[in-house]
Design a protein around this motif. Structure first.
Motif, PDB file in Angstrom:
ATOM      1  N   THR A   6       0.840  -1.210   0.000  1.00  0.00           N
ATOM      2  CA  THR A   6       0.000   0.000   0.000  1.00  0.00           C
ATOM      3  C   THR A   6       0.868   1.251   0.000  1.00  0.00           C
ATOM      4  O   THR A   6       0.641   2.179  -0.783  1.00  0.00           O
ATOM      5  N   GLN A   7       1.863   1.282   0.861  1.00  0.00           N
ATOM      6  CA  GLN A   7       2.718   2.465   0.955  1.00  0.00           C
ATOM      7  C   GLN A   7       3.576   2.651  -0.296  1.00  0.00           C
ATOM      8  O   GLN A   7       3.746   3.783  -0.764  1.00  0.00           O
ATOM      9  N   ILE A   8       4.102   1.579  -0.820  1.00  0.00           N
ATOM     10  CA  ILE A   8       4.911   1.682  -2.045  1.00  0.00           C
ATOM     11  C   ILE A   8       4.045   2.159  -3.208  1.00  0.00           C
ATOM     12  O   ILE A   8       4.433   3.052  -3.964  1.00  0.00           O
ATOM     13  N   ALA A   9       2.856   1.575  -3.340  1.00  0.00           N
ATOM     14  CA  ALA A   9       1.951   1.980  -4.422  1.00  0.00           C
ATOM     15  C   ALA A   9       1.532   3.436  -4.257  1.00  0.00           C
ATOM     16  O   ALA A   9       1.477   4.191  -5.238  1.00  0.00           O
ATOM     17  N   HIS A  11       3.229   5.804  -2.861  1.00  0.00           N
ATOM     18  CA  HIS A  11       4.395   6.626  -3.200  1.00  0.00           C
ATOM     19  C   HIS A  11       4.582   6.705  -4.710  1.00  0.00           C
ATOM     20  O   HIS A  11       4.812   7.778  -5.269  1.00  0.00           O
ATOM     21  N   GLN A  12       4.480   5.592  -5.388  1.00  0.00           N
ATOM     22  CA  GLN A  12       4.716   5.547  -6.833  1.00  0.00           C
ATOM     23  C   GLN A  12       3.576   6.168  -7.648  1.00  0.00           C
ATOM     24  O   GLN A  12       3.820   6.759  -8.698  1.00  0.00           O
ATOM     25  N   LEU A  13       2.346   6.028  -7.176  1.00  0.00           N
ATOM     26  CA  LEU A  13       1.194   6.485  -7.957  1.00  0.00           C
ATOM     27  C   LEU A  13       0.729   7.892  -7.593  1.00  0.00           C
ATOM     28  O   LEU A  13      -0.093   8.478  -8.292  1.00  0.00           O
ATOM     29  N   GLY A  14       1.268   8.438  -6.509  1.00  0.00           N
ATOM     30  CA  GLY A  14       0.881   9.780  -6.087  1.00  0.00           C
ATOM     31  C   GLY A  14       1.093  10.821  -7.167  1.00  0.00           C
ATOM     32  O   GLY A  14       0.285  11.739  -7.332  1.00  0.00           O
ATOM     33  N   ARG A  15       2.170  10.705  -7.929  1.00  0.00           N
ATOM     34  CA  ARG A  15       2.460  11.693  -8.993  1.00  0.00           C
ATOM     35  C   ARG A  15       1.383  11.718 -10.074  1.00  0.00           C
ATOM     36  O   ARG A  15       1.289  12.661 -10.838  1.00  0.00           O
ATOM     37  N   TYR A  16       0.569  10.656 -10.132  1.00  0.00           N
ATOM     38  CA  TYR A  16      -0.531  10.592 -11.102  1.00  0.00           C
ATOM     39  C   TYR A  16      -1.865  10.949 -10.454  1.00  0.00           C
ATOM     40  O   TYR A  16      -2.927  10.694 -11.034  1.00  0.00           O
ATOM     41  N   ASP A  17      -1.807  11.490  -9.261  1.00  0.00           N
ATOM     42  CA  ASP A  17      -2.993  11.873  -8.498  1.00  0.00           C
ATOM     43  C   ASP A  17      -3.866  10.660  -8.166  1.00  0.00           C
ATOM     44  O   ASP A  17      -5.094  10.733  -8.178  1.00  0.00           O
ATOM     45  N   ILE A  18      -3.203   9.546  -7.879  1.00  0.00           N
ATOM     46  CA  ILE A  18      -3.900   8.314  -7.493  1.00  0.00           C
ATOM     47  C   ILE A  18      -3.590   8.040  -6.029  1.00  0.00           C
ATOM     48  O   ILE A  18      -2.423   7.964  -5.641  1.00  0.00           O
ATOM     49  N   PHE A  76     -16.032   6.105   1.556  1.00  0.00           N
ATOM     50  CA  PHE A  76     -15.347   7.318   2.000  1.00  0.00           C
ATOM     51  C   PHE A  76     -14.013   7.484   1.270  1.00  0.00           C
ATOM     52  O   PHE A  76     -13.705   8.562   0.756  1.00  0.00           O
ATOM     53  N   LEU A  77     -13.227   6.415   1.217  1.00  0.00           N
ATOM     54  CA  LEU A  77     -11.902   6.511   0.589  1.00  0.00           C
ATOM     55  C   LEU A  77     -11.987   6.773  -0.910  1.00  0.00           C
ATOM     56  O   LEU A  77     -11.062   7.324  -1.497  1.00  0.00           O
ATOM     57  N   ALA A  78     -13.096   6.399  -1.523  1.00  0.00           N
ATOM     58  CA  ALA A  78     -13.279   6.653  -2.959  1.00  0.00           C
ATOM     59  C   ALA A  78     -13.847   8.045  -3.226  1.00  0.00           C
ATOM     60  O   ALA A  78     -13.886   8.484  -4.374  1.00  0.00           O
ATOM     61  N   GLY A  79     -14.258   8.736  -2.189  1.00  0.00           N
ATOM     62  CA  GLY A  79     -14.912  10.030  -2.367  1.00  0.00           C
ATOM     63  C   GLY A  79     -13.978  11.215  -2.201  1.00  0.00           C
ATOM     64  O   GLY A  79     -12.798  11.076  -1.871  1.00  0.00           O
ATOM     65  N   SER A  82     -11.524  12.223   0.935  1.00  0.00           N
ATOM     66  CA  SER A  82     -10.239  11.560   1.199  1.00  0.00           C
ATOM     67  C   SER A  82      -9.172  11.933   0.172  1.00  0.00           C
ATOM     68  O   SER A  82      -8.174  11.241   0.044  1.00  0.00           O
ATOM     69  N   ARG A  83      -9.356  13.038  -0.511  1.00  0.00           N
ATOM     70  CA  ARG A  83      -8.446  13.380  -1.615  1.00  0.00           C
ATOM     71  C   ARG A  83      -6.992  13.557  -1.194  1.00  0.00           C
ATOM     72  O   ARG A  83      -6.092  13.370  -2.001  1.00  0.00           O
TER      73      ARG A  83
END
Length: 124
Positions: A6-9, A11-18, A76-79, A82-83
């Motif tokens: 979860t943490q690695i993903a 970190h890696q996907l944050g730059r794509y606003d995921i 909640f996490l999809a809404g 939680s951005r």
């Protein structure tokens, strides 16, 4: 492993606003868990109600999850609320993990991988 993933993903996907988060459910009432409880009740010769009371006594809020409890966290996490939440694990467990950590610490056994002596939940 799931928490590290979860943490690695995140970190890696944050730059794509995921955002990436994990939901860690506690004891949840499902048809499978209920069937297991019926079998345990029969094997131990304990009424089902008594076995459920014993289980619920280990949960600080005094009840097991319903599947909807887990679903509400996912919603909640999809809404939009939680951005800015990413890389976290959410225990939807009625306080069970918190309870275990407190009990293990209180008994002076806090370690990197302890097991709660009351409900046998592994604390990592």
């Amino acid at each position: 492993a799931v928490l590290a993933l979860t943490q690695i993903a995140a970190h890696q996907l944050g730059r794509y606003d995921i955002n990436v988060n994990a939901i860690c459910p506690g004891v949840t009432r499902t048809p499978m868990s209920q069937a297991t409880m019926v079998q345990r009740s029969q094997n131990l010769g304990i009424p089902m109600e008594e076995l459920e009371e014993q289980r619920n006594a280990n949960i600080p809020i005094g009840r097991a999850n319903e599947p909807e409890d887990i679903a509400e966290m996912a919603v909640f996490l999809a809404g939009p609320g939680s951005r800015n939440i990413t890389g976290h694990a959410f225990n939807v467990d009625g306080g069970l993990v918190m309870h275990c950590v407190f009990r293990v610490y209180q008994k002076g056994r806090m370690s990197s991988s302890a097991v709660c002596v009351r409900c046998y939940v592994r604390i990592s």
